[in-house]
Design a protein around this motif. Structure first.
Motif, PDB file in Angstrom:
ATOM      1  N   LYS A 337       1.020  -1.166  -0.080  1.00 13.76           N
ATOM      2  CA  LYS A 337       0.580  -0.103   0.046  1.00 13.76           C
ATOM      3  C   LYS A 337       0.947   1.397  -0.263  1.00 13.76           C
ATOM      4  O   LYS A 337       0.460   2.248  -0.280  1.00 13.76           O
ATOM      5  CB  LYS A 337      -0.944  -0.302   1.544  1.00 13.76           C
ATOM      6  CG  LYS A 337      -1.919   1.004   1.107  1.00 13.76           C
ATOM      7  CD  LYS A 337      -2.658   1.148   3.065  1.00 13.76           C
ATOM      8  CE  LYS A 337      -3.330   2.195   2.688  1.00 13.76           C
ATOM      9  NZ  LYS A 337      -4.406   2.499   4.282  1.00 13.76           N
ATOM     10  N   ASN A 340       2.311   1.847  -3.551  1.00 15.11           N
ATOM     11  CA  ASN A 340       1.363   2.291  -4.866  1.00 15.11           C
ATOM     12  C   ASN A 340       1.512   3.988  -3.751  1.00 15.11           C
ATOM     13  O   ASN A 340       1.227   5.069  -5.098  1.00 15.11           O
ATOM     14  CB  ASN A 340       0.396   1.226  -4.513  1.00 15.11           C
ATOM     15  CG  ASN A 340       0.269   0.023  -5.137  1.00 15.11           C
ATOM     16  OD1 ASN A 340       0.584  -0.159  -5.741  1.00 15.11           O
ATOM     17  ND2 ASN A 340      -0.349  -1.023  -4.357  1.00 15.11           N
ATOM     18  N   ASN A 341       1.207   3.984  -3.100  1.00 14.99           N
ATOM     19  CA  ASN A 341       1.152   5.282  -2.740  1.00 14.99           C
ATOM     20  C   ASN A 341       2.150   6.291  -3.149  1.00 14.99           C
ATOM     21  O   ASN A 341       1.734   7.618  -3.488  1.00 14.99           O
ATOM     22  CB  ASN A 341       0.466   5.776  -1.029  1.00 14.99           C
ATOM     23  CG  ASN A 341      -0.977   4.767  -0.828  1.00 14.99           C
ATOM     24  OD1 ASN A 341      -1.821   5.315  -1.660  1.00 14.99           O
ATOM     25  ND2 ASN A 341      -1.191   4.862   0.206  1.00 14.99           N
ATOM     26  N   TYR A 343       4.068   5.077  -5.593  1.00 13.48           N
ATOM     27  CA  TYR A 343       4.025   5.857  -6.556  1.00 13.48           C
ATOM     28  C   TYR A 343       2.926   6.829  -7.440  1.00 13.48           C
ATOM     29  O   TYR A 343       3.525   7.421  -9.020  1.00 13.48           O
ATOM     30  CB  TYR A 343       3.639   4.532  -7.044  1.00 13.48           C
ATOM     31  CG  TYR A 343       5.093   3.360  -8.077  1.00 13.48           C
ATOM     32  CD1 TYR A 343       6.247   4.159  -8.470  1.00 13.48           C
ATOM     33  CD2 TYR A 343       5.163   2.032  -7.508  1.00 13.48           C
ATOM     34  CE1 TYR A 343       6.898   2.937  -8.846  1.00 13.48           C
ATOM     35  CE2 TYR A 343       6.532   1.325  -7.415  1.00 13.48           C
ATOM     36  CZ  TYR A 343       7.615   1.982  -8.052  1.00 13.48           C
ATOM     37  OH  TYR A 343       8.667   1.661  -8.667  1.00 13.48           O
ATOM     38  N   ARG A 344       2.046   6.700  -6.784  1.00 17.15           N
ATOM     39  CA  ARG A 344       0.625   8.030  -7.399  1.00 17.15           C
ATOM     40  C   ARG A 344       1.123   9.313  -7.421  1.00 17.15           C
ATOM     41  O   ARG A 344       0.626  10.081  -8.070  1.00 17.15           O
ATOM     42  CB  ARG A 344      -0.488   7.431  -5.924  1.00 17.15           C
ATOM     43  CG  ARG A 344      -1.440   6.197  -6.556  1.00 17.15           C
ATOM     44  CD  ARG A 344      -2.403   5.893  -5.708  1.00 17.15           C
ATOM     45  NE  ARG A 344      -3.020   4.860  -6.530  1.00 17.15           N
ATOM     46  CZ  ARG A 344      -3.351   4.280  -5.305  1.00 17.15           C
ATOM     47  NH1 ARG A 344      -2.389   3.693  -4.326  1.00 17.15           N
ATOM     48  NH2 ARG A 344      -3.996   2.922  -5.729  1.00 17.15           N
ATOM     49  N   GLN A 345       2.129   9.487  -6.040  1.00 13.90           N
ATOM     50  CA  GLN A 345       2.562  11.288  -5.961  1.00 13.90           C
ATOM     51  C   GLN A 345       4.162  11.145  -7.225  1.00 13.90           C
ATOM     52  O   GLN A 345       4.591  12.599  -7.222  1.00 13.90           O
ATOM     53  CB  GLN A 345       2.741  10.791  -4.693  1.00 13.90           C
ATOM     54  CG  GLN A 345       1.555  10.894  -3.408  1.00 13.90           C
ATOM     55  CD  GLN A 345       1.853  11.421  -1.850  1.00 13.90           C
ATOM     56  OE1 GLN A 345       2.857  11.833  -1.947  1.00 13.90           O
ATOM     57  NE2 GLN A 345       1.560  10.275  -1.350  1.00 13.90           N
TER      58      GLN A 345
END
Length: 549
Positions: A337, A340-341, A343-345
């Motif tokens: 998690k 993923n967070n 990478y999203r940023q």
């Protein structure tokens, strides 16, 4: 005979604790905890059952610590609450222990004694020598325990691979000298017995981290275990070579760094460290942040950074985030998690599955063979591992020439009696796991865990009703409230029909029936359980609150 009594750490990873007993003296090797498994809902951590030590408190003379990881020192405060005995360990280990005991208000009442590698201490008829070992923490030691029946070697957590870090080299020569002196039994770390070959050198990790630093355009954020001082020193050296400042963020890492600097295990050039509040004064390619949270801990610095809730640190598109640690089994989802967070940023994330940025602190098979060859034990007992690790390590020792009837495959609670003529495994003493939940110690058992599991999976239905004490007529309710079961607005008919089920029971149990309220309560639980399972396939916990007024 000498008695070896494992109270934790055999057949499991963590909870390391062993009582060593001869005549009227007992000392304890390590007092570790284990983090909760998936089914232990709400549990903070797990400690060994210490009932045997409580029963023999008048004979317990001390606790000897091999190193400062939580699976070896985490249960120490709970032991010292029960039995106030001196604690022996290396300086860095006792530095970490001091902070832990201060949190539990035990520091002022506990005698801590620093022992350095190759120094001896006397406990009753035991002479215990500390022998330096290489592990993923500084100041780790194995123990050469000289007893009236012979010498026992306890390796602690160790590996043989070389390092340039002062205070981290396994003292191969001293283990060999013990082997020449004569070793009755070897108790050896089994964690990585399934892995062939040797552990890789920490120099290779440093080379990979340097390569990552050279390719980073913006800030570098490196998350690791706070106790991994050797890795922190590598990062500091990399930052120094590239004229970057370093920021330490996270309470545990700040504490470990402070202790290591005082003892000389960590060297930070003057003017290189920057406070978290001063980050704004530097360009992004001038800073390396060293932080905690590589295991996805909910309140850790990295978790807050990934979630965007950290007060001082925000992830920028050119940031490089490195998780320089192993994924501990059970933490994969939480770590995933975070990745993923990040990478999203827009950050570039580096972790063990895609880059060689972590090395185990436990010996691989060839290093385990080397320990057996160095010490040449008469008897061999694998420790620190799940059952398959212990069994495979026993087979490895057999292949190294130790006779099958000299292999001691013990389990937690078993009493191993040993002398120069042989060994035998006696009856079990009390051993097991004690769950710590908030301030409660041992008051959460299997039944409570089962209830928590049912509540988490099936939900809760509460029924409120009030009866007139004289007439037995319902004066309030039935009111039905559900939590974690169904969304009441969308399935209101389900709860309305349940009210009808309840009223039918009330009509059926007339006011003249003895113990009417108790019988209604029992029938409501049974009827609603059947009704909900028939209509929706769920078995919520049913709690009827019936009052006579």
């Amino acid at each position: 005979m000498l008695k070896l009594i494992p109270l934790g750490g055999l057949g499991e990873i963590g909870l390391n604790m062993m009582a060593v007993e001869y005549d009227k003296t007992i000392f304890v090797i390590d007092a570790g905890l284990m983090f909760p498994e998936a089914y232990m809902l709400g549990v903070d951590f797990v400690i060994p059952d210490m009932e045997y030590l409580r029963q023999n408190r008048h004979r317990v003379s001390g606790v000897v610590l091999t190193h400062a990881h939580e699976d070896h020192i985490g249960a120490l405060p709970f032991l010292l609450r029960e039995i106030n005995v001196p604690v022996f360990g290396t300086p860095f280990t006792l530095g970490i222990v001091s902070h832990k005991l201060e949190e539990y208000d035990l520091l002022g009442t506990t005698a801590l004694h620093a022992v350095r590698p190759r120094e001896h201490l006397k406990i009753g008829s035991f002479d215990i020598e500390f022998i330096r070992v290489n592990h993923s923490i500084v100041d780790g030691v194995g123990l050469a325990i000289r007893t009236p029946v012979g010498m026992v070697i306890h390796t602690g957590d160790f590996k043989m691979s070389h390092t340039t870090m002062e205070g981290m080299l396994t003292d191969v020569n001293r283990f060999a000298q013990c082997g020449e002196e004569g070793v009755l039994a070897l108790l050896s770390d089994s964690t990585n017995v399934e892995k062939e070959g040797h552990t890789i050198s920490s120099a290779e990790i440093g080379t990979e981290l340097a390569r990552i630093a050279d390719g980073a355009k913006g800030r570098i954020i490196i998350s690791l275990f706070a106790s991994n001082i050797a890795r922190i020193q590598q990062i500091i050296n990399i930052a120094s070579d590239r004229c970057r400042k370093v920021v330490f963020n996270g309470r545990s890492i700040e504490s470990s760094v402070s202790i290591a600097r005082k003892l000389g295990y960590l060297k930070v050039p003057d003017g290189m460290e920057v406070g978290i509040d001063d980050l704004g004064g530097y360009l992004e390619d001038e800073v390396i942040l060293i932080t905690t949270g590589s295991q996805g801990e909910p309140m850790s610095s990295l978790s807050r950074i990934a979630a965007g809730t950290h007060k001082q640190i925000r992830v920028h598109p050119d940031d490089t985030v490195v998780l320089s640690s192993k994924f501990i089994p059970g933490n994969e989802k939480a770590i995933g998690k975070i990745i993923n967070n990040l990478y999203r940023q827009g950050a570039d994330v580096v972790y063990e599955k895609i880059s060689r940025i972590h090395v185990s602190g436990h010996a691989f098979r060839e290093e385990l063979k080397m320990m057996i060859n160095l010490t040449k034990p008469r008897f061999f007992m694998p420790v620190h591992g799940e059952y398959r690790h212990l069994l495979l390590h026993s087979r490895l020792a057999r292949d190294m020439g130790i006779p099958a009837d000299h292999l001691i495959l013990a389990q937690n609670g078993q009493v191993v009696e040993l002398d120069e003529n042989g060994f035998q495994i006696r009856e079990n003493v009390c051993a097991g796991r004690v769950l710590v939940d908030g301030k409660g110690i041992g008051d959460v058992g299997r039944s409570v865990l089962k209830e928590r599991r049912v509540l988490s999976e099936e939900g809760l239905v509460v029924v409120n009703m009030a009866f007139d004490e004289e007439t037995g007529i319902v004066v309030y309710g039935p009111e039905i409230v559900s939590r974690g079961f169904v969304f009441e607005n969308e399935t209101g008919h389900l709860l309305q029909d349940a009210q009808c089920v309840i009223l039918e029971i009330v009509e059926d149990v007339t006011p003249d029936v003895p113990n009417r309220v108790r019988k209604i309560r029992s029938r409501i639980q049974s009827a609603l359980r059947q009704y909900f399972f028939y209509t929706i396939g769920r078995r919520p916990v049913i709690l009827p609150f019936l009052t006579e007024i």
